[in-house]
Every structure is written in structure tokens, then in C-alpha cells.
Design a protein around this motif. Sequence first.
Motif, PDB file in Angstrom:
ATOM      1  N   PRO A  45       0.814  -1.231   0.000  1.00  0.00           N
ATOM      2  CA  PRO A  45       0.000   0.000   0.000  1.00  0.00           C
ATOM      3  C   PRO A  45       0.846   1.280   0.000  1.00  0.00           C
ATOM      4  CG  PRO A  45      -0.879  -1.586   1.556  1.00  0.00           C
ATOM      5  CD  PRO A  45       0.446  -2.124   1.103  1.00  0.00           C
ATOM      6  N   LEU A  46       1.964   1.273   0.713  1.00  0.00           N
ATOM      7  CA  LEU A  46       2.854   2.438   0.712  1.00  0.00           C
ATOM      8  C   LEU A  46       3.451   2.642  -0.674  1.00  0.00           C
ATOM      9  CD1 LEU A  46       4.452   4.726   2.053  1.00  0.00           C
ATOM     10  CD2 LEU A  46       6.148   2.996   2.728  1.00  0.00           C
ATOM     11  N   LEU A  47       3.895   1.567  -1.297  1.00  0.00           N
ATOM     12  CA  LEU A  47       4.461   1.655  -2.640  1.00  0.00           C
ATOM     13  C   LEU A  47       3.413   2.168  -3.623  1.00  0.00           C
ATOM     14  CD1 LEU A  47       6.863   1.200  -4.510  1.00  0.00           C
ATOM     15  CD2 LEU A  47       6.090  -1.169  -4.786  1.00  0.00           C
ATOM     16  N   ALA A  48       2.189   1.687  -3.506  1.00  0.00           N
ATOM     17  CA  ALA A  48       1.104   2.143  -4.388  1.00  0.00           C
ATOM     18  C   ALA A  48       0.837   3.636  -4.189  1.00  0.00           C
ATOM     19  CB  ALA A  48      -0.164   1.333  -4.130  1.00  0.00           C
ATOM     20  N   GLU A  49       0.889   4.100  -2.952  1.00  0.00           N
ATOM     21  CA  GLU A  49       0.674   5.519  -2.660  1.00  0.00           C
ATOM     22  C   GLU A  49       1.772   6.372  -3.303  1.00  0.00           C
ATOM     23  OE1 GLU A  49       1.165   7.968   1.390  1.00  0.00           O
ATOM     24  OE2 GLU A  49      -0.352   6.377   1.491  1.00  0.00           O
ATOM     25  N   VAL A  50       3.027   5.955  -3.167  1.00  0.00           N
ATOM     26  CA  VAL A  50       4.149   6.680  -3.771  1.00  0.00           C
ATOM     27  C   VAL A  50       4.013   6.668  -5.289  1.00  0.00           C
ATOM     28  CG1 VAL A  50       6.659   6.601  -4.150  1.00  0.00           C
ATOM     29  CG2 VAL A  50       5.730   6.387  -1.833  1.00  0.00           C
ATOM     30  N   TYR A  51       3.692   5.523  -5.847  1.00  0.00           N
ATOM     31  CA  TYR A  51       3.514   5.390  -7.298  1.00  0.00           C
ATOM     32  C   TYR A  51       2.425   6.348  -7.795  1.00  0.00           C
ATOM     33  CZ  TYR A  51       2.281   3.251 -11.789  1.00  0.00           C
ATOM     34  OH  TYR A  51       2.001   3.027 -13.123  1.00  0.00           O
TER      35      TYR A  51
END
Length: 153
Positions: A45-51
Motif C-alpha cells: 500500500p505504501l508503494l502504491a501511494e508513492v507510485y
Amino acid sequence: MDIFSGKTLTDKKHQTINAEEILRNKVAALYFSAGWCPPCKQFTPLLAEVYNELMEKKSPFEIVFVSSDKSVQDMRQYMQEMHADWPCLPFGDPFISELKTMYNVKSIPKLVVIKENGEVITEQGRKEVQDRGVHCFKNWVQAANIIQNFTAD
């Protein structure tokens, strides 16, 4: 992207994408992950938010999901539930094993950030995203020598 020459990716809707076209002139992050992996489910979820934030800024960046899921159904479910709109290698593609060997993937999740020619910018992408969020991209794009007016501030 040299290492993806002639390769195809698929999106969340299971449509085929030409890997070279989608990765051209971009920093790419190879995300080695799986839905059965608790640390992956925590980081995704953190990676998706940054992306998503980088996509809003029209940044020259793409994540390629490299699945370690046990079935195509597990992979698709994980993508639908947790991923942003990034492409993946088709389930069971032999290139997955090649990439794991090429980038020394011994455990997941692992985020390897690479230049267009496949050269590693960082093998510590996960830590950098966790520590710095979207701000880590500025260093990645500079290392990749991509001209870009990116500001994370």
C-alpha cells in the motif's frame, strides 16, 4: 528498455502491453512480491501511494510487478486488492526466474530500481520508499540521467 527487449507485460485488466514502449525513457522499479507474503502486504500500500503520487506529477517512472504468487488467480487477486495500476510480467513467465537471478533476489518484498539498460540504481528501493516516500525518486531520476523537472518538495 534493453533488458525488456521483446518482452510483454500485462495490466490489471489482463491486457498485453509492449514492455519496451511503457518503460522507454523511464526509471523502472522491479517489485518482487506476492500476495501470500505478510511483509509484502504491509509494504505494497505504501508503494502504491508513492507510485500514484509520482503518476500525478507525470514522473518518468514505472513499477513492474514480478510475482512470486502460487497461482495466476492468487496473483490477480493480489493485484486487484492492493496494487496501483502498474504492469506485471505474465504469471509463470520464465523471465521471472532470470530477473530473480540477475538481481540477486533471495527474499521478498524487494524493490530494485534500474536504469533503462537494466543497470541497478539501488537494490534498497523498499527501504528508500519507507524512509523517504516520494522524495527518493529525485535521486533515482538523477542517477538514471533522465532529464526531468521533477520536484518532490
